[in-house]
Design a protein around this motif. Structure first.
Motif, PDB file in Angstrom:
ATOM      1  N   ASP A   1       1.007  -1.354  -0.096  1.00  0.00           N
ATOM      2  CA  ASP A   1      -0.146   0.103   0.091  1.00  0.00           C
ATOM      3  C   ASP A   1       0.843   1.421  -0.044  1.00  0.00           C
ATOM      4  O   ASP A   1       0.415   2.431   0.227  1.00  0.00           O
ATOM      5  CB  ASP A   1      -0.959   0.137   0.958  1.00  0.00           C
ATOM      6  CG  ASP A   1      -0.251   0.031   2.578  1.00  0.00           C
ATOM      7  OD1 ASP A   1       0.854   0.015   2.487  1.00  0.00           O
ATOM      8  OD2 ASP A   1      -0.835   0.167   3.515  1.00  0.00           O
ATOM      9  N   ASN A   2       1.898   1.223  -0.174  1.00  0.00           N
ATOM     10  CA  ASN A   2       3.290   2.074  -0.434  1.00  0.00           C
ATOM     11  C   ASN A   2       3.480   2.844   1.008  1.00  0.00           C
ATOM     12  O   ASN A   2       4.043   4.074   0.913  1.00  0.00           O
ATOM     13  CB  ASN A   2       2.917   3.193  -1.304  1.00  0.00           C
ATOM     14  CG  ASN A   2       2.773   2.758  -2.877  1.00  0.00           C
ATOM     15  OD1 ASN A   2       3.645   2.153  -3.094  1.00  0.00           O
ATOM     16  ND2 ASN A   2       1.799   3.149  -3.528  1.00  0.00           N
ATOM     17  N   THR A   3       3.068   2.013   2.136  1.00  0.00           N
ATOM     18  CA  THR A   3       3.628   2.643   3.286  1.00  0.00           C
ATOM     19  C   THR A   3       4.679   1.883   3.548  1.00  0.00           C
ATOM     20  O   THR A   3       5.301   1.049   2.681  1.00  0.00           O
ATOM     21  CB  THR A   3       2.514   2.156   4.535  1.00  0.00           C
ATOM     22  OG1 THR A   3       2.402   0.830   4.425  1.00  0.00           O
ATOM     23  CG2 THR A   3       1.393   2.929   4.387  1.00  0.00           C
ATOM     24  N   VAL A   4       5.558   2.198   4.359  1.00  0.00           N
ATOM     25  CA  VAL A   4       6.911   1.621   5.038  1.00  0.00           C
ATOM     26  C   VAL A   4       6.992   1.366   6.345  1.00  0.00           C
ATOM     27  O   VAL A   4       6.431   1.869   7.251  1.00  0.00           O
ATOM     28  CB  VAL A   4       8.207   2.628   4.596  1.00  0.00           C
ATOM     29  CG1 VAL A   4       9.475   2.097   5.210  1.00  0.00           C
ATOM     30  CG2 VAL A   4       8.247   2.808   3.160  1.00  0.00           C
ATOM     31  N   THR A   5       7.232   0.031   6.355  1.00  0.00           N
ATOM     32  CA  THR A   5       7.391  -0.239   7.927  1.00  0.00           C
ATOM     33  C   THR A   5       8.845  -0.463   8.467  1.00  0.00           C
ATOM     34  O   THR A   5       9.730  -0.922   7.869  1.00  0.00           O
ATOM     35  CB  THR A   5       6.829  -1.971   8.036  1.00  0.00           C
ATOM     36  OG1 THR A   5       5.457  -1.726   7.885  1.00  0.00           O
ATOM     37  CG2 THR A   5       6.751  -2.306   9.646  1.00  0.00           C
ATOM     38  N   GLN A   6       8.911   0.252   9.573  1.00  0.00           N
ATOM     39  CA  GLN A   6      10.437   0.189  10.051  1.00  0.00           C
ATOM     40  C   GLN A   6      10.483  -0.422  11.595  1.00  0.00           C
ATOM     41  O   GLN A   6       9.469   0.053  12.546  1.00  0.00           O
ATOM     42  CB  GLN A   6      10.922   1.923  10.318  1.00  0.00           C
ATOM     43  CG  GLN A   6      12.328   1.654  10.902  1.00  0.00           C
ATOM     44  CD  GLN A   6      12.817   3.379  11.295  1.00  0.00           C
ATOM     45  OE1 GLN A   6      12.154   4.250  10.890  1.00  0.00           O
ATOM     46  NE2 GLN A   6      13.839   3.212  11.931  1.00  0.00           N
ATOM     47  N   ILE A   7      11.141  -1.433  11.808  1.00  0.00           N
ATOM     48  CA  ILE A   7      11.131  -2.115  12.984  1.00  0.00           C
ATOM     49  C   ILE A   7      12.767  -2.013  13.654  1.00  0.00           C
ATOM     50  O   ILE A   7      13.721  -2.486  12.744  1.00  0.00           O
ATOM     51  CB  ILE A   7      10.754  -3.471  12.776  1.00  0.00           C
ATOM     52  CG1 ILE A   7       9.532  -3.544  12.403  1.00  0.00           C
ATOM     53  CG2 ILE A   7      10.895  -4.179  14.356  1.00  0.00           C
ATOM     54  CD1 ILE A   7       9.061  -4.934  11.930  1.00  0.00           C
ATOM     55  N   TRP A   8      12.945  -1.368  14.750  1.00  0.00           N
ATOM     56  CA  TRP A   8      14.228  -1.562  15.383  1.00  0.00           C
ATOM     57  C   TRP A   8      14.238  -2.361  16.390  1.00  0.00           C
ATOM     58  O   TRP A   8      13.348  -2.227  17.538  1.00  0.00           O
ATOM     59  CB  TRP A   8      14.312   0.135  15.861  1.00  0.00           C
ATOM     60  CG  TRP A   8      15.621   0.411  16.889  1.00  0.00           C
ATOM     61  CD1 TRP A   8      16.712  -0.345  16.926  1.00  0.00           C
ATOM     62  CD2 TRP A   8      16.174   1.396  17.207  1.00  0.00           C
ATOM     63  NE1 TRP A   8      17.857   0.031  17.641  1.00  0.00           N
ATOM     64  CE2 TRP A   8      17.409   1.355  17.822  1.00  0.00           C
ATOM     65  CE3 TRP A   8      15.386   2.685  17.524  1.00  0.00           C
ATOM     66  CZ2 TRP A   8      18.050   2.400  18.625  1.00  0.00           C
ATOM     67  CZ3 TRP A   8      15.981   3.884  18.072  1.00  0.00           C
ATOM     68  CH2 TRP A   8      17.417   3.438  18.771  1.00  0.00           C
TER      69      TRP A   8
ATOM     70  N   ILE B   1       4.975   2.666  11.241  1.00  0.00           N
ATOM     71  CA  ILE B   1       4.455   2.570  10.007  1.00  0.00           C
ATOM     72  C   ILE B   1       4.301   3.889   9.424  1.00  0.00           C
ATOM     73  O   ILE B   1       3.875   4.826   9.888  1.00  0.00           O
ATOM     74  CB  ILE B   1       2.913   2.086  10.194  1.00  0.00           C
ATOM     75  CG1 ILE B   1       3.047   0.727  10.851  1.00  0.00           C
ATOM     76  CG2 ILE B   1       2.453   1.968   8.562  1.00  0.00           C
ATOM     77  CD1 ILE B   1       1.504   0.354  11.455  1.00  0.00           C
ATOM     78  N   TYR B   2       4.951   4.152   8.035  1.00  0.00           N
ATOM     79  CA  TYR B   2       5.386   5.377   7.437  1.00  0.00           C
ATOM     80  C   TYR B   2       4.203   5.482   6.648  1.00  0.00           C
ATOM     81  O   TYR B   2       4.181   4.576   5.589  1.00  0.00           O
ATOM     82  CB  TYR B   2       6.544   5.574   6.744  1.00  0.00           C
ATOM     83  CG  TYR B   2       8.092   5.570   7.740  1.00  0.00           C
ATOM     84  CD1 TYR B   2       8.640   6.595   7.564  1.00  0.00           C
ATOM     85  CD2 TYR B   2       8.109   4.804   8.707  1.00  0.00           C
ATOM     86  CE1 TYR B   2       9.639   6.768   8.459  1.00  0.00           C
ATOM     87  CE2 TYR B   2       9.383   5.060   9.450  1.00  0.00           C
ATOM     88  CZ  TYR B   2      10.132   5.908   9.267  1.00  0.00           C
ATOM     89  OH  TYR B   2      11.251   6.245  10.137  1.00  0.00           O
ATOM     90  N   LYS B   3       3.477   6.584   6.534  1.00  0.00           N
ATOM     91  CA  LYS B   3       2.535   6.977   5.568  1.00  0.00           C
ATOM     92  C   LYS B   3       2.830   8.262   4.952  1.00  0.00           C
ATOM     93  O   LYS B   3       3.194   9.430   5.846  1.00  0.00           O
ATOM     94  CB  LYS B   3       1.092   6.952   6.348  1.00  0.00           C
ATOM     95  CG  LYS B   3       0.591   5.853   6.893  1.00  0.00           C
ATOM     96  CD  LYS B   3      -0.786   5.891   7.435  1.00  0.00           C
ATOM     97  CE  LYS B   3      -1.090   4.537   7.889  1.00  0.00           C
ATOM     98  NZ  LYS B   3      -2.406   4.377   8.655  1.00  0.00           N
ATOM     99  N   LYS B   4       2.926   8.393   3.668  1.00  0.00           N
ATOM    100  CA  LYS B   4       3.654   9.360   2.927  1.00  0.00           C
ATOM    101  C   LYS B   4       2.623  10.472   2.803  1.00  0.00           C
ATOM    102  O   LYS B   4       1.171  10.343   2.665  1.00  0.00           O
ATOM    103  CB  LYS B   4       3.978   8.809   1.417  1.00  0.00           C
ATOM    104  CG  LYS B   4       4.777   9.903   0.645  1.00  0.00           C
ATOM    105  CD  LYS B   4       5.377   9.433  -0.548  1.00  0.00           C
ATOM    106  CE  LYS B   4       6.903   8.970  -0.376  1.00  0.00           C
ATOM    107  NZ  LYS B   4       7.477   8.578  -1.646  1.00  0.00           N
TER     108      LYS B   4
END
Length: 174
Positions: free
Chosen positions: A143-150, A167-170
């Motif tokens: 869905d063009n989001t980006v998930t970042q997990i640290w 969860i990055y939403k443009k």
């Protein structure tokens, strides 16, 4: 005769210089598939946690003839801000990140793009009761989001603790 030789040498020098300048202008130093692997993170983002609460904003831009991705993080939960510089190093075929925040925390990560994910990890940190490394994974979603997990991981790569899940939403233009 000497002045004719001098003029000829100058003309040849100018022609060679012009050819070299034209060639250098056509070269794009940081182009190609490897340099584009992290482009999915470029953008102006609102970042949410697993529950859908806004936790921050992040502006990720390309700089230096597309050789560097610069991250500009602002937390909505604290006064934390930070900047990272991300780049591909062709000498060792790795992606690298240098993170510095307003608390003075500095982290260096190194890794690769694999199976649709950018996975970067720090060197092992010696700590009691056990050593760990910081590992951050970014994944572009359908869905063009980006998930970042640290996470922190042990010597074998087993997850010890999840520090951040975003969860990055443009949003609009960069």
């Amino acid at each position: 005769m000497d002045s004719l030789k001098t003029e000829l040498i100058i003309i040849i020098f100018i022609l060679i210089s012009s050819i070299l300048v034209a060639q250098n202008q056509n070269e794009v130093p940081c182009s190609g598939e490897k340099y584009e692997q992290f482009d999915f993170w470029e953008g102006n983002w609102k970042v949410y946690d697993k529950e859908g609460d806004l936790v921050g904003t992040n502006k990720v831009i390309k700089l230096q003839n597309d050789c560097v991705l610069q991250e500009n993080w602002v937390s909505k939960l604290s006064k934390n801000t930070g900047t990272s510089y991300n780049y591909y190093n062709p000498k060792d075929d790795t992606w690298n990140q240098i993170w510095i925040d307003n608390s003075g925390f500095i982290m260096n990560l190194k890794g690769h793009f694999k199976d649709g994910k950018m996975i970067l990890k720090s060197d092992l940190v010696e700590a009691n009761p056990r050593s760990f490394a910081n590992q951050i994974t970014w994944k572009k979603n359908k869905d063009n989001t980006v998930t970042q997990i640290w996470t922190t991981v042990d010597e074998k790569g087993k997850v010890i603790y999840e520090i951040f899940y975003g969860i990055y939403k443009k949003q609009g233009n960069i």
